[in-house]
Scaffold this motif. Structure first.
Motif, mmCIF file in Angstrom:
data_model
loop_
_atom_site.group_PDB
_atom_site.id
_atom_site.type_symbol
_atom_site.label_atom_id
_atom_site.label_comp_id
_atom_site.label_asym_id
_atom_site.label_seq_id
_atom_site.Cartn_x
_atom_site.Cartn_y
_atom_site.Cartn_z
ATOM 1 N N TYR A 113 0.831 -1.203 0.000
ATOM 2 C CA TYR A 113 0.000 0.000 0.000
ATOM 3 C C TYR A 113 0.868 1.257 0.000
ATOM 4 C CZ TYR A 113 -3.368 3.494 1.603
ATOM 5 O OH TYR A 113 -4.149 4.625 1.717
ATOM 6 N N GLU A 115 -7.740 -6.761 -4.600
ATOM 7 C CA GLU A 115 -8.667 -7.435 -3.703
ATOM 8 C C GLU A 115 -8.643 -6.863 -2.282
ATOM 9 O OE1 GLU A 115 -5.080 -10.326 -4.096
ATOM 10 O OE2 GLU A 115 -6.211 -8.932 -5.365
ATOM 11 N N PHE A 116 -7.625 -6.070 -1.978
ATOM 12 C CA PHE A 116 -7.563 -5.422 -0.662
ATOM 13 C C PHE A 116 -8.314 -4.093 -0.688
ATOM 14 C CE2 PHE A 116 -3.920 -8.218 -0.498
ATOM 15 C CZ PHE A 116 -3.866 -8.644 0.821
ATOM 16 N N GLU A 117 -8.873 -3.745 0.462
ATOM 17 C CA GLU A 117 -9.479 -2.431 0.641
ATOM 18 C C GLU A 117 -8.571 -1.623 1.557
ATOM 19 O OE1 GLU A 117 -13.589 -2.887 2.025
ATOM 20 O OE2 GLU A 117 -13.375 -4.999 1.433
ATOM 21 N N ALA A 118 -8.330 -0.367 1.208
ATOM 22 C CA ALA A 118 -7.434 0.464 2.009
ATOM 23 C C ALA A 118 -7.980 1.879 2.121
ATOM 24 C CB ALA A 118 -6.041 0.498 1.385
ATOM 25 N N THR A 119 -7.884 2.421 3.327
ATOM 26 C CA THR A 119 -8.257 3.811 3.556
ATOM 27 C C THR A 119 -7.212 4.431 4.474
ATOM 28 O OG1 THR A 119 -9.629 3.225 5.461
ATOM 29 C CG2 THR A 119 -10.736 3.378 3.321
#
Length: 221
Positions: free
Chosen positions: A54, A62-66
């Motif tokens: 990230y 496929e990953f979610e990042a915030t």
């Protein structure tokens, strides 16, 4: 866990959350000052390598990042990898087999370093710093594991990163080489005032780094 703190040249993660298939892997806020190594430890599957991806801008879809990531005051999240000025050192040296040692190093030089003489001088200086003067014409396959590791680090350094990420870079070296290469890496971090974030399973790496340790995931999970 460390709270974000402003600082010239610092790598700052503010409420960075990573999730996979709806499962929250980590929720991190920390600041890495220039010249310091912060170690992230945790079990396999805790998202440690995903965190580095990230920060580099290579996180799989496929990953979610915030969350927000800044480096020397520049916001990184959303930038393409080539504009982030973040270098990463992996377990494997990943040297190009079709290039000489010098060719591998020259490959990393920014386009702003112009002229054959200047580029050669940068490469020779890097070789000398790694105690590999005269090795430029060698095939990488003829180097020892420790020599290849040093070339790999100098290739990252020559790309002029503003932060360094370390993804288990010592795990494939034997004990003696590991200790020597650790010293070399951490000396470079301090000398160049690079904020460094290291992922490892080895507590000895964290002790050698001498900086804060952040634990993620459930131990034993």
């Amino acid at each position: 866990m460390r709270e974000p703190a402003a600082g010239a040249g610092a790598l700052v993660l503010d409420r960075v959350r990573l999730a996979l298939a709806g499962k929250l892997l980590m929720d991190l806020s920390l600041a890495v000052p220039p010249g310091e190594v912060v170690t992230v430890m945790g079990p396999s599957g805790a998202g440690k390598s995903a965190l580095l991806a990230y920060l580099c801008g290579t996180l799989p879809g496929e990953f979610e990042a915030t969350g927000t990531v800044t480096l020397a005051g520049r916001r990184l999240d959303g930038l393409p990898p080539e504009r982030r000025r973040v270098g990463i050192l992996f377990q494997d040296d990943l040297l190009f087999p079709h290039l000489s040692v010098a060719g591998n190093l020259a490959f990393a030089l920014p386009a702003s370093v112009r002229g054959r003489a200047e580029r050669r001088a940068r490469v020779e200086a890097a070789l000398a710093e790694a105690d590999l003067a005269g090795f430029g014409g060698r095939d990488p396959a003829t180097l020892s594991g420790g020599q290849r590791a040093r070339v790999s680090l100098m290739r990252v350094i020559l790309s002029e990163p503003e932060a360094l990420l370390l993804d288990e870079p010592f795990s494939k070296l034997d004990v003696e080489l590991r200790e020597r290469f650790r010293r070399f890496v951490f000396e470079e971090v301090r000398a160049r005032r690079l904020p460094a974030l290291m992922v490892t399973h080895d507590p000895a790496d964290a002790v050698a780094a001498g900086g804060p340790v952040v634990r993620v995931g459930q131990q034993g999970g």
